[in-house]
Structures are given as C-alpha cells and as structure tokens.
Design a protein around this motif. Structure first.
Motif, PDB file in Angstrom:
ATOM      1  N   GLN A   2      -8.792 -10.894 -26.021  1.00 44.27           N
ATOM      2  CA  GLN A   2      -7.826 -10.778 -24.926  1.00 44.27           C
ATOM      3  C   GLN A   2      -6.590 -11.631 -25.232  1.00 44.27           C
ATOM      4  O   GLN A   2      -5.460 -11.218 -24.986  1.00 44.27           O
ATOM      5  CB  GLN A   2      -8.438 -11.224 -23.601  1.00 44.27           C
ATOM      6  CG  GLN A   2      -9.496 -10.301 -23.051  1.00 44.27           C
ATOM      7  CD  GLN A   2      -8.898  -9.089 -22.384  1.00 44.27           C
ATOM      8  OE1 GLN A   2      -8.402  -8.187 -23.051  1.00 44.27           O
ATOM      9  NE2 GLN A   2      -8.951  -9.067 -21.081  1.00 44.27           N
ATOM     10  N   LEU A   3      -6.818 -12.834 -25.740  1.00 42.44           N
ATOM     11  CA  LEU A   3      -5.709 -13.718 -26.099  1.00 42.44           C
ATOM     12  C   LEU A   3      -4.871 -13.107 -27.217  1.00 42.44           C
ATOM     13  O   LEU A   3      -3.642 -13.136 -27.174  1.00 42.44           O
ATOM     14  CB  LEU A   3      -6.242 -15.098 -26.508  1.00 42.44           C
ATOM     15  CG  LEU A   3      -5.194 -16.113 -26.941  1.00 42.44           C
ATOM     16  CD1 LEU A   3      -4.275 -16.457 -25.766  1.00 42.44           C
ATOM     17  CD2 LEU A   3      -5.871 -17.363 -27.488  1.00 42.44           C
ATOM     18  N   VAL A   4      -5.529 -12.528 -28.213  1.00 46.43           N
ATOM     19  CA  VAL A   4      -4.817 -11.868 -29.312  1.00 46.43           C
ATOM     20  C   VAL A   4      -3.960 -10.734 -28.763  1.00 46.43           C
ATOM     21  O   VAL A   4      -2.787 -10.604 -29.121  1.00 46.43           O
ATOM     22  CB  VAL A   4      -5.802 -11.347 -30.381  1.00 46.43           C
ATOM     23  CG1 VAL A   4      -5.103 -10.440 -31.380  1.00 46.43           C
ATOM     24  CG2 VAL A   4      -6.466 -12.506 -31.097  1.00 46.43           C
ATOM     25  N   LEU A  62      -3.151 -18.793 -33.277  1.00 47.64           N
ATOM     26  CA  LEU A  62      -4.390 -18.051 -33.516  1.00 47.64           C
ATOM     27  C   LEU A  62      -5.041 -18.476 -34.822  1.00 47.64           C
ATOM     28  O   LEU A  62      -6.272 -18.507 -34.920  1.00 47.64           O
ATOM     29  CB  LEU A  62      -4.126 -16.548 -33.508  1.00 47.64           C
ATOM     30  CG  LEU A  62      -3.712 -15.949 -32.162  1.00 47.64           C
ATOM     31  CD1 LEU A  62      -3.477 -14.456 -32.299  1.00 47.64           C
ATOM     32  CD2 LEU A  62      -4.719 -16.242 -31.078  1.00 47.64           C
ATOM     33  N   GLY A  63      -4.233 -18.827 -35.803  1.00 38.96           N
ATOM     34  CA  GLY A  63      -4.796 -19.316 -37.065  1.00 38.96           C
ATOM     35  C   GLY A  63      -5.589 -20.589 -36.879  1.00 38.96           C
ATOM     36  O   GLY A  63      -6.683 -20.741 -37.431  1.00 38.96           O
ATOM     37  N   LEU A 110       0.053 -10.604 -29.120  1.00 41.12           N
ATOM     38  CA  LEU A 110       0.669  -9.516 -29.889  1.00 41.12           C
ATOM     39  C   LEU A 110       1.610  -8.679 -29.032  1.00 41.12           C
ATOM     40  O   LEU A 110       2.683  -8.283 -29.490  1.00 41.12           O
ATOM     41  CB  LEU A 110      -0.403  -8.630 -30.519  1.00 41.12           C
ATOM     42  CG  LEU A 110      -1.066  -9.185 -31.768  1.00 41.12           C
ATOM     43  CD1 LEU A 110      -2.197  -8.272 -32.217  1.00 41.12           C
ATOM     44  CD2 LEU A 110      -0.064  -9.373 -32.886  1.00 41.12           C
ATOM     45  N   MET A 111       1.235  -8.415 -27.803  1.00 38.32           N
ATOM     46  CA  MET A 111       2.115  -7.621 -26.940  1.00 38.32           C
ATOM     47  C   MET A 111       3.384  -8.390 -26.590  1.00 38.32           C
ATOM     48  O   MET A 111       4.479  -7.811 -26.570  1.00 38.32           O
ATOM     49  CB  MET A 111       1.378  -7.188 -25.665  1.00 38.32           C
ATOM     50  CG  MET A 111       0.378  -6.078 -25.915  1.00 38.32           C
ATOM     51  SD  MET A 111       1.027  -4.675 -26.848  1.00 38.32           S
ATOM     52  CE  MET A 111       2.363  -4.124 -25.830  1.00 38.32           C
ATOM     53  N   ARG A 125       5.788 -15.509 -32.120  1.00 39.18           N
ATOM     54  CA  ARG A 125       5.416 -15.352 -33.524  1.00 39.18           C
ATOM     55  C   ARG A 125       4.640 -16.575 -33.999  1.00 39.18           C
ATOM     56  O   ARG A 125       3.646 -16.464 -34.701  1.00 39.18           O
ATOM     57  CB  ARG A 125       6.697 -15.145 -34.359  1.00 39.18           C
ATOM     58  CG  ARG A 125       6.472 -14.983 -35.811  1.00 39.18           C
ATOM     59  CD  ARG A 125       5.925 -13.690 -36.358  1.00 39.18           C
ATOM     60  NE  ARG A 125       5.233 -12.733 -35.561  1.00 39.18           N
ATOM     61  CZ  ARG A 125       4.161 -12.057 -35.973  1.00 39.18           C
ATOM     62  NH1 ARG A 125       3.682 -12.227 -37.172  1.00 39.18           N
ATOM     63  NH2 ARG A 125       3.592 -11.173 -35.208  1.00 39.18           N
ATOM     64  N   LEU A 126       5.089 -17.783 -33.623  1.00 36.61           N
ATOM     65  CA  LEU A 126       4.364 -19.002 -33.969  1.00 36.61           C
ATOM     66  C   LEU A 126       3.007 -19.059 -33.266  1.00 36.61           C
ATOM     67  O   LEU A 126       2.033 -19.547 -33.834  1.00 36.61           O
ATOM     68  CB  LEU A 126       5.183 -20.245 -33.627  1.00 36.61           C
ATOM     69  CG  LEU A 126       6.353 -20.538 -34.558  1.00 36.61           C
ATOM     70  CD1 LEU A 126       7.182 -21.704 -34.028  1.00 36.61           C
ATOM     71  CD2 LEU A 126       5.875 -20.814 -35.966  1.00 36.61           C
ATOM     72  N   SER A 127       2.955 -18.558 -32.033  1.00 36.47           N
ATOM     73  CA  SER A 127       1.673 -18.499 -31.322  1.00 36.47           C
ATOM     74  C   SER A 127       0.689 -17.634 -32.086  1.00 36.47           C
ATOM     75  O   SER A 127      -0.494 -17.958 -32.169  1.00 36.47           O
ATOM     76  CB  SER A 127       1.859 -17.928 -29.916  1.00 36.47           C
ATOM     77  OG  SER A 127       2.652 -18.761 -29.129  1.00 36.47           O
ATOM     78  N   TYR A 128       1.182 -16.543 -32.646  1.00 36.47           N
ATOM     79  CA  TYR A 128       0.307 -15.669 -33.411  1.00 36.47           C
ATOM     80  C   TYR A 128      -0.066 -16.300 -34.748  1.00 36.47           C
ATOM     81  O   TYR A 128      -1.242 -16.462 -35.063  1.00 36.47           O
ATOM     82  CB  TYR A 128       0.972 -14.307 -33.639  1.00 36.47           C
ATOM     83  CG  TYR A 128       0.097 -13.372 -34.415  1.00 36.47           C
ATOM     84  CD1 TYR A 128      -0.992 -12.755 -33.812  1.00 36.47           C
ATOM     85  CD2 TYR A 128       0.317 -13.138 -35.763  1.00 36.47           C
ATOM     86  CE1 TYR A 128      -1.824 -11.926 -34.529  1.00 36.47           C
ATOM     87  CE2 TYR A 128      -0.499 -12.301 -36.484  1.00 36.47           C
ATOM     88  CZ  TYR A 128      -1.570 -11.695 -35.862  1.00 36.47           C
ATOM     89  OH  TYR A 128      -2.403 -10.877 -36.580  1.00 36.47           O
TER      90      TYR A 128
END
Length: 161
Positions: A93-95, A21-22, A99-100, A14-17
């Motif tokens: 691809q990273l997103v 990503l932010g 997300l998965m 969740r933090l990675s997202y």
C-alpha cells in the motif's frame, strides 16, 4: 514559481521511492524489522480492548483491516493470515501511494513546461515547440512504463530474508 514547487514535490516523492523504500526493504531483508515492528505494536490486532490507548490502537487496526481487505479477493481473511503477509500488504500500500504521488507530481511538472511561443511564427520556433512537446510526451510515457515495471518488480521480490 509553480514549476519549482512541482519540481520540489517530484524530488520529494522520487527520494521517498528510491531512498525511503530502499531503506525499509533493507531493514526488512536484514532483520525482518518491519514484521517485528508490526508485531511489537500489534498493528493488526483487532480484538476487543478496554483501555483508551488500546481502543485507539484497535480503531487503527480496524481501519487497516478495511484498507487491506478492499484490494484483496473475497477469500482473503485478515485475521487468519500471518502477520508477515499483512505486513507485506501494508508495505505494498505504501509503495502504491508513493508511486502514484511520484507519477502525479512528475506528470504535472512536465505538463507545466508545455507551452508554445505564440509571438513568433518562424519555422525554427515551431520546430522547437514540436520537439519540446514530443520530448515531454515521451518523458510522460517513459515514466508510465517505469512505474508499471516498478510495480511488477516490487510485487514479486525484495521482501524475504
């Protein structure tokens, strides 16, 4: 114990997202930094190489070419599109990866709390089990909707200066 490990994995993804990503999108939006990083490291250059480190870089570029080409239509030509486009595809691809993993960890975390108390047959305990199961199912379905919406939003925005 497994519940807390799953919670830790979920928090990481969740933090990675949210944060990871932010930060990458901010870096790209303000300075075009991700595209420049790809250019500087010649990340998409599959031309022939002679030095050992160049061969290593070329093998990575060939792997990236294969990975990005898999998701695209037959008219996609890796070597003919601008580096900006391939950088965007790599970011996507990273997103998708984040997300998965975020959804999978969330799903297993919620699933780890699905249990029923077989020791009691009281109406209130059965109602509590039913509410817990309904709440968990709602949270899983809500998370699926959030992930699909995130794919829709990130797909179309957040890359240009």
């Amino acid at each position: 114990m497994a519940r807390y490990i799953l919670l830790g994995f979920y928090i990481f993804w969740r933090l990675s997202y949210n944060l990871g990503l932010g930060v990458l999108l901010k870096y790209q939006s303000d300075t075009g930094g991700l595209v420049e990083w790809c250019r500087h490291h010649r990340l998409f250059d599959t031309s022939s190489a002679t030095k050992e480190n160049e061969k290593h870089r070329q093998s990575w570029a060939s792997w990236l070419k294969r990975q990005l080409s898999i998701k695209m239509d037959s008219d996609y030509q890796f070597d003919k599109v601008p580096v900006e486009y391939n950088s965007w595809l790599l970011f996507r691809q990273l997103v998708d990866l984040i997300l998965m993993n975020d959804f999978t960890c969330y799903f297993f975390f919620v699933l780890s709390w699905f249990n029923s108390s077989t020791s009691s047959t009281s109406y209130y305990f059965m109602l509590g089990d039913l509410l817990r199961w309904a709440g968990g199912l709602f949270l899983i379905l809500f998370n699926i909707w959030v992930k699909l919406d995130a794919h829709r939003v990130v797909k179309d925005f957040a890359w240009c200066k």
